[in-house]
Enzyme design. Structure first.
Site, short mmCIF file in Angstrom:
data_model
loop_
_atom_site.label_atom_id
_atom_site.label_comp_id
_atom_site.label_asym_id
_atom_site.label_seq_id
_atom_site.Cartn_x
_atom_site.Cartn_y
_atom_site.Cartn_z
N ASP A 110 0.83 -1.20 0.00
CA ASP A 110 0.00 0.00 0.00
C ASP A 110 0.87 1.26 0.00
O ASP A 110 1.77 1.40 0.84
CB ASP A 110 -0.91 -0.02 1.23
CG ASP A 110 -1.83 1.16 1.29
OD1 ASP A 110 -2.80 1.19 0.51
OD2 ASP A 110 -1.57 2.08 2.10
N HIS A 117 5.21 4.96 6.75
CA HIS A 117 6.33 4.21 7.32
C HIS A 117 7.64 4.97 7.11
O HIS A 117 8.43 5.13 8.06
CB HIS A 117 6.40 2.82 6.66
CG HIS A 117 7.61 2.03 7.06
ND1 HIS A 117 7.60 1.16 8.12
CD2 HIS A 117 8.85 1.97 6.52
CE1 HIS A 117 8.80 0.61 8.23
NE2 HIS A 117 9.57 1.07 7.26
N GLU A 118 7.88 5.43 5.89
CA GLU A 118 9.14 6.14 5.60
C GLU A 118 9.21 7.46 6.36
O GLU A 118 10.27 7.85 6.85
CB GLU A 118 9.33 6.32 4.10
CG GLU A 118 9.41 5.02 3.30
CD GLU A 118 10.45 4.00 3.78
OE1 GLU A 118 11.44 4.39 4.42
OE2 GLU A 118 10.25 2.80 3.50
N HIS A 121 10.55 6.92 9.80
CA HIS A 121 12.01 6.95 9.94
C HIS A 121 12.51 8.38 10.10
O HIS A 121 13.35 8.66 10.95
CB HIS A 121 12.69 6.32 8.73
CG HIS A 121 12.48 4.84 8.63
ND1 HIS A 121 12.69 3.97 9.67
CD2 HIS A 121 12.10 4.08 7.57
CE1 HIS A 121 12.45 2.74 9.28
NE2 HIS A 121 12.07 2.76 8.01
N ASP A 127 13.11 0.54 12.03
CA ASP A 127 12.29 -0.59 11.59
C ASP A 127 12.04 -1.49 12.79
O ASP A 127 12.88 -1.62 13.67
CB ASP A 127 13.00 -1.38 10.49
CG ASP A 127 12.90 -0.71 9.14
OD1 ASP A 127 11.80 -0.25 8.79
OD2 ASP A 127 13.92 -0.65 8.43
#
Length: 182
Positions: A110, A117-118, A121, A127
């Site tokens: 997705d 998610h990125e 970071h 992670d």
């Protein structure tokens, strides 16, 4: 109300706990020192809307930092598109580059989850390859059927702490392609 630097993380944890329980939390005044992190998605190609949605996920869940599109000049975060796996190069807390990789999308992952998610970071999260879809930072380990783009309460609390305390993040690159080759 002005909160001391020591109490802000506690309040952030409490709010994250309430949100996790599904308790409606009234919008309060933003913390005194909200850090604005700008991003430039002009080179994100077909992922532009997903990048904006991924930024909005964080804006809806944290108070000590706000992700906003750059309005000219340089940006704290540059988002690019390429044919590899998604990855983030973190230069410091709230600074770096994100690559929205087409390979993960081609395999069914997705795009909004990838973007959120990125951005995680960039906001100081590592992670956490648990394989659990509810863990945003589990990334590709949750499988291509996972479309959850919302951080869990622990992830929210860690970002709140990072920005409340002004933690220093060492430059590093986060890559999913090693996991994907298994």
């Amino acid at each position: 109300m002005i909160l001391s630097r020591t109490i802000r993380p506690v309040v952030g944890l409490f709010i994250a706990f309430l949100v996790a329980l599904g308790v409606p939390v009234a919008a309060a005044a933003a913390p005194e020192n909200v850090r604005v992190v700008t991003y430039d998605a002009s080179q994100a190609a077909e992922f532009r809307d997903a990048v904006d949605a991924g930024a909005q996920v964080w804006n809806d869940n944290v108070q000590n930092v706000r992700l906003e599109p750059a309005t000219g000049g340089s940006a704290d975060v540059v988002v690019l598109a390429d044919d590899g796996w998604p990855r983030a190069e973190v230069i410091g807390l709230g600074q770096g580059r994100i690559w929205m990789g087409r390979q993960a999308v081609d395999e069914g992952h997705d795009t909004i989850r990838i973007a959120a998610h990125e951005f995680g970071h960039i906001l100081g999260l590592p992670d956490n390859r648990t394989g659990v879809c509810a863990d945003l930072m589990s990334g590709a380990s949750a499988g291509p059927d996972c479309d959850n783009a919302t951080p869990n309460p622990d992830e929210i609390a860690e970002v709140e702490r990072n920005f409340a305390e002004g933690v220093r993040i060492a430059p590093q690159v986060f890559r999913e392609d090693v996991l994907a080759r298994r």
